[in-house]
Design an enzyme around this catalytic site. Structure first.
Site, PDB file in Angstrom:
ATOM      1  N   HIS A   1       0.787  -1.238   0.000  1.00  0.00           N
ATOM      2  CA  HIS A   1       0.000   0.000   0.000  1.00  0.00           C
ATOM      3  C   HIS A   1       0.825   1.298   0.000  1.00  0.00           C
ATOM      4  CE1 HIS A   1      -3.360  -2.625   1.152  1.00  0.00           C
ATOM      5  NE2 HIS A   1      -2.615  -3.075   2.139  1.00  0.00           N
TER       6      HIS A   1
HETATM    7  C1  BDR Z   1      -2.882   0.773   5.405  1.00  0.00           C
HETATM    8  O1  BDR Z   1      -3.059   0.290   6.727  1.00  0.00           O
HETATM    9  C2  BDR Z   1      -1.841  -0.142   7.261  1.00  0.00           C
HETATM   10  O2  BDR Z   1      -1.973  -1.379   7.863  1.00  0.00           O
HETATM   11  C3  BDR Z   1      -0.842  -0.125   6.143  1.00  0.00           C
HETATM   12  O3  BDR Z   1       0.442   0.238   6.629  1.00  0.00           O
HETATM   13  C4  BDR Z   1      -1.386   0.885   5.189  1.00  0.00           C
HETATM   14  O4  BDR Z   1      -0.968   2.193   5.538  1.00  0.00           O
HETATM   15  C5  BDR Z   1      -3.584  -0.158   4.449  1.00  0.00           C
HETATM   16  O5  BDR Z   1      -4.940  -0.185   4.743  1.00  0.00           O
END
Ligand code: BDR
Ligand code: CA
Length: 312
Positions: free
Chosen positions: A241
């Site tokens: 992400h």
């Molecule tokens: C986001 O949530 C976190 O767990 C990850 O680092 C990312 O920023 C994804 O939904």
């Protein structure tokens, strides 16, 4: 040159984002890393940010610790995805260099008030608590902000922490509301995008084949971290992400999206933390977010590999 501050909660994918940014000094002038509670508590995200900084050979970049709790809701962590230490698959040690003195929120206030108008880009890779607190403390910081680019939200994809909510918004929807209400130029990279840029086995193998520690660490972190999403969603590989935010800054031509009107639901109930995107413009409201929904997966992983190759 992009004048950049990264606000983050490392976090497996945050760590990859930080390495990608620190490996790109010709395009990004990284002024500081600010940390926030999110995937793990803020003492752990701060330790991890310092360790990743050390891996990149960038101990001159200050790390400021920020908010330990969300604005109003009870803290929620994602240790089931990121592990108790927040970075699975790699050896964790106490980093050499300490935190910078002072807290992240005051750093944001001081830096943004002193900055030239519309000069600083903020990459938000976790809950948006620090920026919300800074805006409350000194609304004039808006002037120094060029843009805020956040990994946040989900629409057609559905959520990853509730059926409709993406983790960063669920973890502090009131902060996200405050950032939206501030009127800063805002770009969201939602799960709709990140779930299409997957670390398939052959892409991971290319990172491992770089032959340096950065490639080995990133491969191991993503491989371990991805297990959760692969099991839950039946994906062919894991998403990375937060690294997409940095890739978007480095190579916007790899991405496309649309301007739309968005609200974050911060009311108790099943919709808590949901990004309600008026995708088709049925409300006729002016757009308040640029919503990045498509990306070139091969291009993203090529960029990641090319930049990680530069590190030790
Ligand atoms: C986001 O949530 C976190 O767990 C990850 O680092 C990312 O920023 C994804 O939904
Ligand atoms: Ca994150």
């Amino acid at each position: 040159m992009i004048e950049l501050i990264i606000d983050t909660d490392p976090g497996a994918d945050d760590a990859v984002a930080l390495l990608l940014a620190m490996a790109s000094p010709e395009a990004l002038r990284l002024h500081a890393i600010t940390t926030v509670a999110g995937n793990v508590p803020v003492t752990t995200t701060s330790r991890n940010a310092r360790l990743v900084r050390q891996w990149a050979g960038c101990e001159q970049i200050p790390v400021y610790a920020g908010a330990a709790t969300p604005l109003r809701r009870a803290p929620v962590y994602a240790t089931d995805v990121h592990g108790d230490q927040g970075m699975p698959g790699v050896a964790i040690e106490e980093p050499r260099a300490p935190l910078a003195g002072g807290d992240a929120v005051q750093y944001l206030v001081d830096t943004l008030l002193a900055a030239a108008p519309a000069s600083i880009t903020l990459a938000l890779l976790g809950p948006q608590t620090n920026l919300a607190l800074a805006l409350a403390r000194a609304p004039g910081i808006r002037r120094g902000i060029k843009q805020v680019v956040a990994m946040a939200g989900a629409h057609f994809n559905g959520g990853n922490i509730t059926p409709v909510a993406e983790f960063n918004l669920f973890a502090d929807p009131h902060a996200a509301e405050a950032v939206l209400a501030s009127g800063v130029p805002l770009t969201y990279l939602p799960l709709d995008l990140t779930h299409t840029l997957l670390a398939l086995p052959e892409r991971l193998a290319r990172l491992a084949a770089l032959g340096n520690q950065a490639g080995a660490r990133v491969e191991a972190i993503i491989r371990h971290y991805a297990q959760h999403d692969i099991a839950r969603y039946g994906m062919a590989g894991g998403p990375v992400h937060d690294a997409t935010v940095i890739a978007y800054l480095l190579a916007p031509e790899l991405f496309s999206g649309r301007d739309l009107y968005l609200q974050v639901d911060a009311r108790e109930g099943m919709g808590f933390g949901q990004s309600v995107a008026d995708y088709h413009g049925v409300l006729g409201q002016p757009a308040n977010v640029h919503w990045v929904e498509r990306g070139d997966a091969e291009g993203f992983f090529e960029l990641l590999a090319a930049r990680l190759r530069r590190l030790a």
